[in-house]
Scaffold this motif. Structure first.
Motif, PDB file in Angstrom:
ATOM      1  N   ARG A  53       0.811  54.022  31.187  1.00  0.00           N
ATOM      2  CA  ARG A  53       2.051  54.365  31.890  1.00  0.00           C
ATOM      3  C   ARG A  53       2.495  53.226  32.798  1.00  0.00           C
ATOM      4  NH1 ARG A  53       3.618  57.793  28.364  1.00  0.00           N
ATOM      5  NH2 ARG A  53       1.774  58.895  27.634  1.00  0.00           N
ATOM      6  N   ARG A  91       1.629  63.078  29.469  1.00  0.00           N
ATOM      7  CA  ARG A  91       0.899  64.117  30.184  1.00  0.00           C
ATOM      8  C   ARG A  91       0.554  63.593  31.563  1.00  0.00           C
ATOM      9  NH1 ARG A  91      -3.884  65.754  26.242  1.00  0.00           N
ATOM     10  NH2 ARG A  91      -3.443  63.740  25.282  1.00  0.00           N
ATOM     11  N   LEU A  92       0.795  64.385  32.584  1.00  0.00           N
ATOM     12  CA  LEU A  92       0.578  63.962  33.958  1.00  0.00           C
ATOM     13  C   LEU A  92      -0.856  63.490  34.162  1.00  0.00           C
ATOM     14  CD1 LEU A  92       1.934  63.719  36.732  1.00  0.00           C
ATOM     15  CD2 LEU A  92       1.085  66.026  37.257  1.00  0.00           C
ATOM     16  N   ASP A 150       7.065  59.896  26.314  1.00  0.00           N
ATOM     17  CA  ASP A 150       6.376  59.913  25.020  1.00  0.00           C
ATOM     18  C   ASP A 150       6.349  58.505  24.415  1.00  0.00           C
ATOM     19  OD1 ASP A 150       6.176  62.614  25.357  1.00  0.00           O
ATOM     20  OD2 ASP A 150       7.013  63.139  23.396  1.00  0.00           O
ATOM     21  N   ASP A 167      -8.436  59.326  22.556  1.00  0.00           N
ATOM     22  CA  ASP A 167      -8.032  60.706  22.258  1.00  0.00           C
ATOM     23  C   ASP A 167      -8.663  61.266  20.985  1.00  0.00           C
ATOM     24  OD1 ASP A 167      -6.504  60.817  24.507  1.00  0.00           O
ATOM     25  OD2 ASP A 167      -4.579  60.496  23.495  1.00  0.00           O
ATOM     26  N   PRO A 186       1.942  61.886  23.526  1.00  0.00           N
ATOM     27  CA  PRO A 186       2.866  62.594  24.412  1.00  0.00           C
ATOM     28  C   PRO A 186       2.552  62.335  25.882  1.00  0.00           C
ATOM     29  CG  PRO A 186       1.287  64.117  23.432  1.00  0.00           C
ATOM     30  CD  PRO A 186       1.052  62.790  22.783  1.00  0.00           C
ATOM     31  N   HIS A 226      -2.484  61.277  32.541  1.00  0.00           N
ATOM     32  CA  HIS A 226      -3.185  60.888  31.318  1.00  0.00           C
ATOM     33  C   HIS A 226      -2.821  59.449  30.970  1.00  0.00           C
ATOM     34  CE1 HIS A 226      -5.677  62.132  28.022  1.00  0.00           C
ATOM     35  NE2 HIS A 226      -4.778  61.827  27.107  1.00  0.00           N
TER      36      HIS A 226
END
Length: 326
Positions: free
Chosen positions: A154, A146-147, A64, A193, A144, A149
Protein backbone atom coordinates in the motif's frame (compact mmCIF):
# COMPACT_ATOMS: atom_id res chain seq x y z
CA UNK A 1 20.72 -11.86 -3.89
CA UNK A 2 17.69 -13.81 -2.66
CA UNK A 3 15.56 -15.94 -4.96
CA UNK A 4 12.76 -13.41 -5.57
CA UNK A 5 15.21 -10.56 -6.27
CA UNK A 6 17.09 -12.81 -8.69
CA UNK A 7 13.88 -13.71 -10.52
CA UNK A 8 13.07 -10.04 -11.11
CA UNK A 9 16.63 -9.16 -12.11
CA UNK A 10 16.75 -11.92 -14.71
CA UNK A 11 13.23 -11.53 -16.09
CA UNK A 12 12.95 -7.74 -16.34
CA UNK A 13 14.23 -6.04 -19.49
CA UNK A 14 14.04 -2.37 -20.42
CA UNK A 15 12.14 0.09 -18.26
CA UNK A 16 8.54 -0.33 -17.07
CA UNK A 17 5.79 2.07 -18.14
CA UNK A 18 2.96 3.51 -16.08
CA UNK A 19 0.12 6.02 -16.26
CA UNK A 20 -2.34 7.62 -13.88
CA UNK A 21 -5.72 7.77 -15.62
CA UNK A 22 -8.86 9.65 -14.60
CA UNK A 23 -12.05 8.14 -16.02
CA UNK A 24 -15.51 9.68 -16.15
CA UNK A 25 -18.55 7.48 -16.65
CA UNK A 26 -19.53 6.10 -19.04
CA UNK A 27 -16.12 4.69 -20.03
CA UNK A 28 -14.58 1.41 -21.08
CA UNK A 29 -11.15 0.43 -22.37
CA UNK A 30 -9.55 -2.79 -23.50
CA UNK A 31 -5.84 -3.12 -22.73
CA UNK A 32 -3.63 -5.30 -24.88
CA UNK A 33 0.06 -5.80 -24.22
CA UNK A 34 2.88 -6.67 -26.59
CA UNK A 35 4.27 -10.24 -26.37
CA UNK A 36 6.42 -10.81 -23.29
CA UNK A 37 4.83 -8.04 -21.24
CA UNK A 38 3.05 -8.22 -17.89
CA UNK A 39 0.48 -5.62 -16.86
CA UNK A 40 -1.12 -4.27 -13.71
CA UNK A 41 -4.10 -2.15 -12.74
CA UNK A 42 -4.57 -0.43 -9.37
CA UNK A 43 -7.76 1.40 -8.44
CA UNK A 44 -6.88 4.57 -6.55
CA UNK A 45 -10.34 6.13 -6.37
CA UNK A 46 -13.88 5.12 -7.27
CA UNK A 47 -15.36 1.82 -8.44
CA UNK A 48 -14.96 0.02 -11.76
CA UNK A 49 -15.26 -3.42 -13.33
CA UNK A 50 -12.48 -5.64 -14.61
CA UNK A 51 -13.32 -7.64 -17.73
CA UNK A 52 -10.79 -10.50 -18.03
CA UNK A 53 -9.99 -12.08 -21.36
CA UNK A 54 -11.40 -15.35 -20.02
CA UNK A 55 -14.02 -15.45 -17.30
CA UNK A 56 -16.77 -13.24 -15.97
CA UNK A 57 -16.41 -9.53 -15.17
CA UNK A 58 -16.02 -8.66 -11.49
CA UNK A 59 -16.11 -5.39 -9.55
CA UNK A 60 -13.03 -3.59 -8.25
CA UNK A 61 -12.92 -1.07 -5.41
CA UNK A 62 -10.44 1.59 -4.32
CA UNK A 63 -7.18 -0.05 -3.24
CA UNK A 64 -7.63 -3.23 -5.30
CA UNK A 65 -4.59 -4.48 -7.23
CA UNK A 66 -4.74 -6.66 -10.34
CA UNK A 67 -1.60 -8.18 -11.86
CA UNK A 68 -1.57 -10.06 -15.17
CA UNK A 69 1.83 -11.78 -15.38
CA UNK A 70 1.58 -13.56 -18.72
CA UNK A 71 -0.33 -11.75 -21.44
CA UNK A 72 -2.01 -8.80 -19.79
CA UNK A 73 -5.08 -8.55 -22.05
CA UNK A 74 -8.08 -7.27 -20.11
CA UNK A 75 -10.72 -4.56 -20.01
CA UNK A 76 -11.74 -1.91 -17.49
CA UNK A 77 -15.08 -0.13 -17.50
CA UNK A 78 -17.57 1.70 -15.33
CA UNK A 79 -20.03 -1.15 -15.96
CA UNK A 80 -19.81 -4.63 -17.55
CA UNK A 81 -22.13 -3.56 -20.38
CA UNK A 82 -20.08 -0.51 -21.47
CA UNK A 83 -18.36 -0.99 -24.88
CA UNK A 84 -14.55 -1.16 -24.69
CA UNK A 85 -12.21 1.07 -26.69
CA UNK A 86 -8.95 -0.56 -27.79
CA UNK A 87 -5.63 0.48 -26.22
CA UNK A 88 -2.23 -1.17 -26.62
CA UNK A 89 -0.12 -1.11 -23.46
CA UNK A 90 3.46 -1.34 -24.72
CA UNK A 91 6.37 -1.18 -22.22
CA UNK A 92 8.59 0.01 -25.08
CA UNK A 93 6.54 3.18 -25.61
CA UNK A 94 8.66 6.31 -25.42
CA UNK A 95 6.48 7.77 -22.63
CA UNK A 96 7.75 6.03 -19.52
CA UNK A 97 5.10 7.54 -17.26
CA UNK A 98 2.30 10.01 -17.71
CA UNK A 99 -1.01 11.31 -16.43
CA UNK A 100 -3.93 10.83 -18.79
CA UNK A 101 -7.57 11.88 -18.77
CA UNK A 102 -10.43 10.03 -20.35
CA UNK A 103 -12.10 13.45 -20.68
CA UNK A 104 -10.72 16.98 -20.81
CA UNK A 105 -9.23 17.59 -17.34
CA UNK A 106 -11.01 20.90 -16.75
CA UNK A 107 -14.42 19.85 -18.01
CA UNK A 108 -16.97 19.48 -15.22
CA UNK A 109 -18.24 15.89 -15.05
CA UNK A 110 -21.82 15.31 -16.23
CA UNK A 111 -24.42 15.43 -13.50
CA UNK A 112 -24.71 12.10 -11.73
CA UNK A 113 -21.58 10.60 -13.32
CA UNK A 114 -18.88 8.93 -11.27
CA UNK A 115 -15.11 9.46 -11.51
CA UNK A 116 -12.57 6.65 -11.21
CA UNK A 117 -8.78 7.04 -10.99
CA UNK A 118 -6.57 4.09 -11.87
CA UNK A 119 -2.85 3.46 -11.94
CA UNK A 120 -1.91 1.18 -14.84
CA UNK A 121 1.41 -0.07 -16.10
CA UNK A 122 3.38 -2.71 -17.94
CA UNK A 123 6.67 -4.54 -17.47
CA UNK A 124 8.72 -5.97 -20.32
CA UNK A 125 9.81 -9.52 -19.44
CA UNK A 126 12.26 -11.86 -21.14
CA UNK A 127 9.82 -14.21 -22.86
CA UNK A 128 12.67 -16.50 -23.91
CA UNK A 129 13.63 -17.31 -20.31
CA UNK A 130 10.55 -17.32 -18.10
CA UNK A 131 11.50 -18.22 -14.55
CA UNK A 132 9.33 -21.08 -13.24
CA UNK A 133 8.22 -18.89 -10.33
CA UNK A 134 6.51 -16.51 -12.76
CA UNK A 135 5.32 -19.36 -14.98
CA UNK A 136 3.67 -20.77 -11.84
CA UNK A 137 1.49 -17.69 -11.40
CA UNK A 138 -2.17 -17.77 -12.46
CA UNK A 139 -3.25 -15.66 -15.46
CA UNK A 140 -4.70 -13.01 -13.14
CA UNK A 141 -3.77 -12.07 -9.57
CA UNK A 142 -6.39 -10.07 -7.67
CA UNK A 143 -5.23 -8.55 -4.38
CA UNK A 144 -8.30 -6.89 -2.84
CA UNK A 145 -7.80 -3.94 -0.50
CA UNK A 146 -8.06 -4.95 3.14
CA UNK A 147 -7.38 -2.66 6.08
CA UNK A 148 -3.92 -3.33 7.50
CA UNK A 149 -3.15 -6.02 4.91
CA UNK A 150 0.16 -5.79 3.00
CA UNK A 151 1.06 -2.30 4.31
CA UNK A 152 4.32 -2.11 2.32
CA UNK A 153 2.47 -2.75 -0.94
CA UNK A 154 0.00 0.00 0.00
CA UNK A 155 2.85 2.40 0.78
CA UNK A 156 4.48 1.71 -2.62
CA UNK A 157 1.15 2.38 -4.34
CA UNK A 158 0.72 5.67 -2.48
CA UNK A 159 4.24 6.83 -3.36
CA UNK A 160 3.90 5.90 -7.04
CA UNK A 161 0.48 7.53 -7.32
CA UNK A 162 1.77 10.73 -5.69
CA UNK A 163 4.74 10.96 -8.09
CA UNK A 164 2.50 10.55 -11.13
CA UNK A 165 -0.17 12.93 -9.84
CA UNK A 166 2.25 15.72 -8.87
CA UNK A 167 5.66 15.25 -10.56
CA UNK A 168 8.56 16.82 -8.69
CA UNK A 169 12.29 17.15 -9.39
CA UNK A 170 13.61 13.59 -9.49
CA UNK A 171 10.32 11.98 -10.55
CA UNK A 172 11.93 10.56 -13.71
CA UNK A 173 14.39 8.61 -11.54
CA UNK A 174 11.89 7.67 -8.82
CA UNK A 175 9.09 6.21 -10.95
CA UNK A 176 11.05 3.30 -12.54
CA UNK A 177 12.46 2.39 -9.11
CA UNK A 178 8.99 2.53 -7.56
CA UNK A 179 7.59 0.36 -10.36
CA UNK A 180 10.24 -2.30 -9.68
CA UNK A 181 9.43 -2.03 -5.96
CA UNK A 182 5.74 -2.42 -6.73
CA UNK A 183 6.35 -5.60 -8.74
CA UNK A 184 8.27 -7.17 -5.87
CA UNK A 185 5.58 -6.26 -3.35
CA UNK A 186 2.84 -7.67 -5.60
CA UNK A 187 4.70 -10.99 -5.87
CA UNK A 188 5.43 -11.01 -2.14
CA UNK A 189 1.78 -10.37 -1.34
CA UNK A 190 0.58 -13.16 -3.61
CA UNK A 191 3.11 -15.64 -2.20
CA UNK A 192 2.15 -14.69 1.36
CA UNK A 193 -1.56 -15.23 0.63
CA UNK A 194 -1.13 -18.77 -0.75
CA UNK A 195 -2.37 -21.55 1.54
CA UNK A 196 0.53 -23.95 2.03
CA UNK A 197 0.11 -27.38 3.58
CA UNK A 198 1.93 -30.69 3.34
CA UNK A 199 0.29 -31.51 0.01
CA UNK A 200 0.95 -28.17 -1.72
CA UNK A 201 3.39 -27.95 -4.62
CA UNK A 202 4.74 -25.10 -6.70
CA UNK A 203 6.95 -22.14 -5.95
CA UNK A 204 4.80 -20.71 -3.16
CA UNK A 205 5.20 -24.03 -1.33
CA UNK A 206 8.91 -24.27 -2.24
CA UNK A 207 9.73 -20.84 -0.79
CA UNK A 208 7.64 -21.58 2.31
CA UNK A 209 9.47 -24.88 2.91
CA UNK A 210 12.48 -24.16 5.19
CA UNK A 211 14.68 -26.92 3.72
CA UNK A 212 13.94 -26.26 0.04
CA UNK A 213 14.09 -22.49 0.38
CA UNK A 214 17.49 -22.88 2.09
CA UNK A 215 18.75 -24.92 -0.87
CA UNK A 216 17.35 -22.44 -3.39
CA UNK A 217 19.00 -19.54 -1.57
CA UNK A 218 22.30 -21.43 -1.64
CA UNK A 219 22.05 -22.04 -5.40
CA UNK A 220 21.19 -18.40 -6.10
CA UNK A 221 23.81 -17.03 -3.72
CA UNK A 222 26.65 -19.12 -5.15
CA UNK A 223 25.75 -20.80 -8.48
CA UNK A 224 29.46 -21.36 -9.27
CA UNK A 225 29.99 -23.65 -6.30
CA UNK A 226 30.36 -27.33 -7.32
CA UNK A 227 27.06 -28.36 -5.76
CA UNK A 228 25.93 -31.98 -5.67
CA UNK A 229 22.58 -33.38 -4.61
CA UNK A 230 24.29 -34.60 -1.44
CA UNK A 231 25.88 -31.24 -0.57
CA UNK A 232 22.64 -29.36 -1.25
CA UNK A 233 20.74 -31.88 0.87
CA UNK A 234 23.24 -31.49 3.70
CA UNK A 235 22.94 -27.71 3.43
CA UNK A 236 19.15 -28.09 3.70
CA UNK A 237 19.40 -30.52 6.62
CA UNK A 238 17.96 -33.52 4.74
CA UNK A 239 19.27 -36.82 3.51
CA UNK A 240 20.20 -36.96 -0.17
CA UNK A 241 17.16 -39.04 -1.16
CA UNK A 242 14.64 -37.10 0.95
CA UNK A 243 15.98 -33.77 -0.32
CA UNK A 244 15.88 -34.85 -3.97
CA UNK A 245 12.29 -36.06 -3.68
CA UNK A 246 11.04 -32.95 -1.91
CA UNK A 247 12.91 -30.51 -4.16
CA UNK A 248 11.68 -32.17 -7.35
CA UNK A 249 8.08 -32.30 -6.09
CA UNK A 250 7.97 -28.63 -5.12
CA UNK A 251 10.21 -26.94 -7.69
CA UNK A 252 9.14 -29.12 -10.63
CA UNK A 253 12.61 -30.30 -11.69
CA UNK A 254 15.47 -32.19 -9.98
CA UNK A 255 18.04 -30.16 -7.99
CA UNK A 256 20.90 -30.40 -10.49
CA UNK A 257 18.59 -29.71 -13.42
CA UNK A 258 17.46 -26.49 -11.72
CA UNK A 259 21.09 -25.64 -10.87
CA UNK A 260 22.10 -25.99 -14.54
CA UNK A 261 19.08 -23.97 -15.66
CA UNK A 262 19.90 -21.18 -13.22
CA UNK A 263 23.61 -21.15 -14.14
CA UNK A 264 22.81 -20.69 -17.84
CA UNK A 265 20.09 -18.15 -17.10
CA UNK A 266 22.60 -16.17 -15.02
CA UNK A 267 25.08 -16.45 -17.89
CA UNK A 268 22.51 -14.88 -20.22
CA UNK A 269 22.20 -11.92 -17.88
CA UNK A 270 25.99 -11.53 -17.67
CA UNK A 271 26.38 -11.73 -21.44
CA UNK A 272 23.70 -9.08 -21.98
CA UNK A 273 24.87 -6.74 -19.26
CA UNK A 274 28.68 -6.87 -19.40
CA UNK A 275 31.65 -7.17 -21.70
CA UNK A 276 33.42 -9.68 -19.46
CA UNK A 277 35.41 -12.31 -21.40
CA UNK A 278 33.62 -15.60 -21.95
CA UNK A 279 36.15 -17.35 -19.72
CA UNK A 280 35.19 -15.03 -16.84
CA UNK A 281 31.46 -15.59 -17.42
CA UNK A 282 32.08 -19.36 -17.49
CA UNK A 283 33.90 -19.22 -14.17
CA UNK A 284 31.22 -17.05 -12.55
CA UNK A 285 28.50 -19.59 -13.35
CA UNK A 286 30.41 -22.72 -12.35
CA UNK A 287 32.02 -24.04 -15.54
CA UNK A 288 35.64 -25.14 -15.40
CA UNK A 289 36.47 -24.06 -18.93
CA UNK A 290 35.19 -21.75 -21.63
CA UNK A 291 34.78 -24.80 -23.90
CA UNK A 292 32.47 -26.70 -21.52
CA UNK A 293 30.47 -23.51 -20.90
CA UNK A 294 30.08 -22.81 -24.63
CA UNK A 295 28.90 -26.36 -25.27
CA UNK A 296 26.34 -26.23 -22.46
CA UNK A 297 25.10 -22.79 -23.55
CA UNK A 298 24.70 -23.79 -27.19
CA UNK A 299 22.98 -27.04 -26.21
CA UNK A 300 20.45 -25.04 -24.18
CA UNK A 301 19.88 -22.07 -26.49
CA UNK A 302 20.98 -23.22 -29.93
CA UNK A 303 23.53 -20.41 -30.25
CA UNK A 304 27.05 -20.04 -28.81
CA UNK A 305 27.50 -17.46 -26.01
CA UNK A 306 29.50 -15.08 -28.22
CA UNK A 307 26.74 -15.09 -30.83
CA UNK A 308 24.08 -14.56 -28.17
CA UNK A 309 25.99 -11.53 -26.84
CA UNK A 310 26.31 -9.99 -30.31
CA UNK A 311 22.63 -10.55 -31.07
CA UNK A 312 21.56 -9.06 -27.71
CA UNK A 313 23.66 -5.93 -28.17
CA UNK A 314 22.41 -5.48 -31.73
CA UNK A 315 18.80 -5.77 -30.53
CA UNK A 316 19.45 -3.24 -27.75
CA UNK A 317 20.95 -0.76 -30.23
CA UNK A 318 17.98 -1.19 -32.55
CA UNK A 319 15.52 -0.54 -29.70
CA UNK A 320 17.45 2.52 -28.53
CA UNK A 321 17.45 3.90 -32.07
CA UNK A 322 13.72 3.28 -32.46
CA UNK A 323 12.93 5.06 -29.18
CA UNK A 324 15.15 8.00 -30.11
CA UNK A 325 13.12 8.57 -33.27
CA UNK A 326 14.27 10.12 -36.55
Amino acid sequence: MDVLSDVIAVMRTGEPRSALVEWRAPWGQRFRTVPGAAGFQIVLRGPCWLIPEDGDPFPLAAGDVVFLPHKGQHGLADAPSTPLVEHVCDPQDDARFERRYAAAPHEPPPAGSSTTVTLCGAYQLDAARVHPLLADLPPLLHLPARLGHHPRLRAAIDLLGAELEEPQPGTAALVPALLDTLLLYILRAWLADQPVDGRATGWAAALADPAISTALEAIHHDPARPWTVGSLGAHAGLSRAAFSRRFTALVGRPPLAYLTWWRLTTAMRLLRGSDAPLSVVAEQVGYGSEFSFANAFKREFGVPPGGYRRNSKAAARKLTSALAGP
